[in-house]
Write a protein that holds these residues in place. Sequence first.
Motif, PDB file in Angstrom:
ATOM      1  N   GLN A   1     -93.730  15.919 -12.309  1.00  0.00           N
ATOM      2  CA  GLN A   1     -95.158  16.202 -12.176  1.00  0.00           C
ATOM      3  C   GLN A   1     -95.813  15.364 -11.084  1.00  0.00           C
ATOM      4  O   GLN A   1     -96.876  15.736 -10.560  1.00  0.00           O
ATOM      5  N   TYR A   2     -95.197  14.253 -10.709  1.00  0.00           N
ATOM      6  CA  TYR A   2     -95.793  13.363  -9.717  1.00  0.00           C
ATOM      7  C   TYR A   2     -95.668  13.904  -8.294  1.00  0.00           C
ATOM      8  O   TYR A   2     -96.451  13.531  -7.419  1.00  0.00           O
TER       9      TYR A   2
ATOM     10  N   THR B   1    -102.019  11.856 -12.232  1.00  0.00           N
ATOM     11  CA  THR B   1    -101.095  12.286 -11.171  1.00  0.00           C
ATOM     12  C   THR B   1    -101.865  12.864  -9.989  1.00  0.00           C
ATOM     13  O   THR B   1    -101.303  13.044  -8.915  1.00  0.00           O
TER      14      THR B   1
ATOM     15  N   ASN C   1     -98.144  21.334  -9.701  1.00  0.00           N
ATOM     16  CA  ASN C   1     -99.125  20.569 -10.474  1.00  0.00           C
ATOM     17  C   ASN C   1    -100.537  20.829  -9.941  1.00  0.00           C
ATOM     18  O   ASN C   1    -101.445  21.179 -10.700  1.00  0.00           O
TER      19      ASN C   1
ATOM     20  N   PRO D   1    -100.302   7.892  -6.183  1.00  0.00           N
ATOM     21  CA  PRO D   1     -99.808   9.225  -6.532  1.00  0.00           C
ATOM     22  C   PRO D   1     -99.328   9.986  -5.299  1.00  0.00           C
ATOM     23  O   PRO D   1    -100.079  10.140  -4.327  1.00  0.00           O
TER      24      PRO D   1
ATOM     25  N   MET E   1    -102.666   5.207 -12.404  1.00  0.00           N
ATOM     26  CA  MET E   1    -101.247   5.125 -12.035  1.00  0.00           C
ATOM     27  C   MET E   1    -100.936   3.701 -11.578  1.00  0.00           C
ATOM     28  O   MET E   1    -101.804   2.992 -11.072  1.00  0.00           O
TER      29      MET E   1
END
Length: 364
Positions: A145-146, A179, A151, A228, A224
Amino acid sequence: MPVISVPQDFNEDDLYIDLESIFGRSLFLKCEGFNFAGSIKLKAAIEMVEGAERDGVLTPDSILVESSSGNLGVALSMIAASKGYKFLCVTDSRCNLTTRLMMEALGSQVHIIASQEANGSFLGARIDYLRALCASDSRYVWLSQYTNPGNWKAHYRRTAPEIARQFPELDTLFVGAGTTGTLMGCARFFREWHRPVRIIAVDSVGSVSFGGEAGRRMIPGLGMSIRPPLLDESYVDEVIRVEERDTIRACHRLARRGFLFGGSTGTVVSGAMGWLAEHGGDGRTAVAIAPDLGERYLDTVYQTNWLHGLYGDDVLEPESANAESWVLPTAPPPAPSPGGRRPHLRSGDRAGRRRHRRRSGGEP
């Protein structure tokens, strides 16, 4: 009447709350928690899984794996169960117990990382574990997902157009930054829109997403410990950083008015209200995105011992702290039964009544 055959086919897209009566400033909160996964992460999960299927990456023998603090893990668990995939979620101790149990109930496996990096982050250890896992067996498919463009594309294609449809005169949009998939998808969409929209990212203090010093973060969802990979700051007009104590206070203030939301929503609402107070909100159409609801946070954000242990006894505002302190001073007397008869007494109550009559000279 909607009729569906798979859980990912349902999502309530157009529910908003006007927060003016609660906070004194107009802000429309887009509620993303009304689907079977319980959060906005369902959109990204669908986009990434279907993208991997189109690319031929996912096969019937594949085992989906992902790093998640909770909500994406639940969404992928639901989709994996629906489509017949196996799924392993790699998380850490900050993941709420309810969230872990939900993933397991849906048939997924949950691996909890215990080791931290020097800055107190678990993310690096989670990613290292996933890389080693994928290197060990080709059946493991990490959606990541990063780094996965699916996403942000999910929100470019769905979330932002939903907002634009309901608020054609939108001026300001507040989006929480994790993210940054939601942030980047919405920002890209509104950059191309017919009128300028100010995009304000809301981050947690202690996050390094937009620079700054890393610090302790106990509420999962936003922030985070690394920059990201999806983030392009050229699409962001402003960044607000919110202390977790303010996140908690916003959550409890909403709850006292009947709206139970998660920690990410508390962060976004707190940041948005602070910004509107400073810049003025009169005549401004402002929307904020609420990623999930609050049931999964009952043992953390809404649990007094957890709050006091981490943030001190004064973490809650007086009206929130005292809301649970009231009790009835005494039990009310039993009401007469219909017809004026006394209510049925237990044997112990009769004995007490007889003793009282003897002491007061009444009949035995």
